[in-house]
Design an enzyme around this catalytic site. Sequence first.
Site, mmCIF file in Angstrom:
data_model
loop_
_atom_site.group_PDB
_atom_site.id
_atom_site.type_symbol
_atom_site.label_atom_id
_atom_site.label_comp_id
_atom_site.label_asym_id
_atom_site.label_seq_id
_atom_site.Cartn_x
_atom_site.Cartn_y
_atom_site.Cartn_z
ATOM 1 C CB SER A 22 -0.867 0.102 1.187
ATOM 2 O OG SER A 22 -1.876 -1.003 1.106
ATOM 3 C CD GLN A 99 -2.751 7.305 -2.681
ATOM 4 O OE1 GLN A 99 -2.314 7.574 -1.662
ATOM 5 N NE2 GLN A 99 -3.564 5.951 -2.468
ATOM 6 C CE1 TYR A 181 -5.436 13.629 3.520
ATOM 7 C CE2 TYR A 181 -5.243 11.502 2.670
ATOM 8 C CZ TYR A 181 -4.678 12.449 3.578
ATOM 9 O OH TYR A 181 -4.064 12.070 4.635
ATOM 10 N NE ARG A 228 -5.775 2.767 -0.720
ATOM 11 C CZ ARG A 228 -4.921 2.330 0.298
ATOM 12 N NH1 ARG A 228 -4.590 3.172 1.045
ATOM 13 N NH2 ARG A 228 -4.547 0.924 0.275
#
Length: 354
Positions: A22, A99, A181, A228
């Site tokens: 991750s 990411q 976020y 995600r």
Amino acid sequence: MSTLFTPLSLRDLTLRNRLWVSPMCQYSAVEGVPQEWHHTHLAQFASGGAGLVIAEATAVSPEGRISPDDTGLWTDAQRDAWEPIVSAIRSRGAVAAVQLAHAGRKASTWSPFSGRRGTVVAADGGWNTVAPSAVAFDGFAEPAALEVAGIDRVVADFGSAARRAVAAGFEVLEIHAAHGYLIHQFLSPLSNLREDEYGGSLENRARLLLRVIDEVTDAAPGIPLLVRFSATDWADGGWDADQTAVVARWSAERGADFFDISSGGLVAHQRITTGPGYQVDLAARVRREAGVPVSAVGMIDDAAHAERILAAGEADAIMAGREWLRDPHYGLRAADELGADIDYWPKQYARARR
């Protein structure tokens, strides 16, 4: 044959297994540029048998950083610093991903190493934050509500960052739409109080994400794309698994290939019951209802548990974070525990293989 150590294909790319790393923020960058720490941190997981290694939440713009110490991809200098890190991951047999993120109202905060909490003010290197609505996260400064022109800039920034990521050698991209976020802030009715085309209905609240997917797939054609999600806010009236499944399906129709299912992070009053595999049911539900491939994450700390999740059809891959930090060779250990016959033990470590 262990399901965990069965290869998985994303478009034309084949990953050697389904035990992945991750993205984990390191709060160790300088002006958005990754350092030697990032090189060692990420390359060790590839040596340790990971199939996919996802670099931390990497900001698409300066104001998109969680903290002043976050990595970025808004300059060519950052791109160039990522290149040898990506090369090190790939040379060890894993696939390198990054990411892409914008922290929105949770930006300009102190890193956990500082011993301080809350918003970093301008005098200390902070900046003004933005969000779908002028609603602050608990304990943080009030953000400015983005105007449509500002939303357009955010979308363009994701595209520019995607191009730099591919130029640095990353073979997989992930859009961060989780953990409170910016994109998650648009998705959730708890943080999105807008009354224009970006607020109200689910279709409107998903508009930013879908535009970002369009922009990233245009900027990086053919590159596998993950999204995600936090599949629930763990709070009444918030974003939930039903909405996640619908938007995941829409995202797949726009070009997203795979969905990384986590949860929480949007509001301070969330109420989470944790335990081994506590988010697996969320991943399984999105997989079933949206008909899309997913990864499960969250306290999946041993190989046998990971194997059971995949064998039961609850997920297509396993993300792990803390277990990789505890043991950067978690992949090799897991293969040994499951009796999986893999051919990527580093020859330098062969004497430790049972």
